[in-house]
Scaffold this active site. Structure first.
Site, PDB file in Angstrom:
ATOM      1  CG  HIS A  99      -1.899   0.537   1.097  1.00 27.77           C
ATOM      2  ND1 HIS A  99      -1.829   2.007   1.482  1.00 27.77           N
ATOM      3  CD2 HIS A  99      -3.678   1.301   0.431  1.00 27.77           C
ATOM      4  CE1 HIS A  99      -2.629   3.002   1.153  1.00 27.77           C
ATOM      5  NE2 HIS A  99      -3.783   2.337   0.660  1.00 27.77           N
ATOM      6  CD  GLU A 169      -5.006   1.658  -3.049  1.00 31.11           C
ATOM      7  OE1 GLU A 169      -6.549   1.468  -2.462  1.00 31.11           O
ATOM      8  OE2 GLU A 169      -4.511   1.573  -1.915  1.00 31.11           O
TER       9      GLU A 169
HETATM   10  P1  13P Z   1     -10.103   5.981   0.364  1.00 30.48           P
HETATM   11  O1  13P Z   1     -10.981   5.294  -0.482  1.00 30.48           O
HETATM   12  O2  13P Z   1     -10.139   6.734   1.400  1.00 30.48           O
HETATM   13  O3  13P Z   1      -9.288   7.459  -0.761  1.00 30.48           O
HETATM   14  O4  13P Z   1      -8.627   5.110   0.234  1.00 30.48           O
HETATM   15  C1  13P Z   1      -8.480   3.930  -0.353  1.00 30.48           C
HETATM   16  C2  13P Z   1      -7.458   3.148  -0.263  1.00 30.48           C
HETATM   17  O5  13P Z   1      -6.327   3.820  -0.167  1.00 30.48           O
HETATM   18  C3  13P Z   1      -7.563   1.897  -0.252  1.00 30.48           C
HETATM   19  O6  13P Z   1      -7.255   0.977   0.211  1.00 30.48           O
END
Ligand code: 13P
Length: 251
Positions: A99, A169
């Protein structure tokens, strides 16, 4: 909960949120899933402190529980760390690795993510390997190359479509309240899919690909209908079970 490769995945990453009284959110989700015919793979990633308790209450339910991170070693003198073997022992099936919040704050390399992921696979855990570029990288137009490199360096040889899920992401969309545009998501997911296929990284197959970054009940329908998007990794929108249920309903 059994991972079904052929249905969408809605994963909730609680990050550093949740206390024992958050059980009520989990119970609400269990009830919803029991009565919902169109189930996907629904997984909650609570903080480590809640895993055992949530595992206990989700036994025999359709809700999966996973860990947000792990160490790359099995055991030893690593104060404050949790290993894949311990996560498996606690009853989890899934682990998020790489992450961006952890890559950044602990300066973790993709090489390290690869080692973590490999150890998870050796413990029969399914990894969600996260990749994502920052705003500067995108502005320079280097995002496709950056993501290819992250994928190349983070995916271990133990990975296959059954034990690995990839989450795109973009850092600039996380927690911003504004997701990436459908076009940006579509192009990047196509790029990831092409890259994995060309490199034969998954033996001529494509693992499930998730999008994450400000997914909520207003945009989930649109995001989940994009080509090559097999689900969502949701942060803030997963903390309140009623909001999360609305996202699950857009499958
Ligand atoms: P948000 O949905 O709060 O933007 O976070 C996304 C995330 O980092 C999920 O791992």
């Amino acid at each position: 909960m059994q991972y079904n490769l052929d249905v969408p995945i809605i994963a909730g990453n609680w990050k550093m949120n949740g206390l024992i009284n958050s059980q009520k959110e989990i119970k609400n989700l269990i009830n919803f899933l029991k009565n919902n015919k169109k189930n996907g793979n629904v997984i909650i990633f609570p903080p480590f402190t809640l895993i055992s308790d949530f595992k206990r209450i989700t036994i025999n339910s359709n809700l999966g529980i996973g860990a947000q991170d792990c160490h790359y070693e099995e055991q030893g003198a690593y104060t404050g760390s949790i290993s894949p073997m311990m996560i498996k022992d606690a009853g989890c099936t899934f682990v998020i690795v790489g992450h961006s919040e952890i890559r950044e704050s602990r300066n973790e390399s993709s090489g390290l993510i690869k080692k973590k992921s490999e150890n998870c696979h050796n413990n029969n855990l399914i990894t969600i390997i996260c990749v994502g570029e920052d705003y500067e990288c995108r502005m320079k137009g280097e995002h496709y190359n950056f993501i290819s490199k992250q994928l190349f360096e983070s995916i271990p040889t133990t990975a296959n479509v059954n034990n690995t899920i990839i989450a795109y992401e973009p850092i600039w969309a996380i927690g911003s309240g504004e997701s990436a545009s459908s076009q940006d998501i579509k192009l990047m997911h196509q790029h990831i899919s092409d890259y994995l296929m060309k490199g034969k990284i998954f033996n001529n197959k494509i693992p499930n690909l998730l999008y994450g970054g400000s997914v909520n009940s207003n945009n989930s329908n649109e995001i989940l209908s994009i080509n090559n998007v097999n689900g969502a990794l949701v942060g803030g929108g997963s903390l309140d079970s009623n909001e999360f249920i609305k996202i699950i309903q857009s499958i």
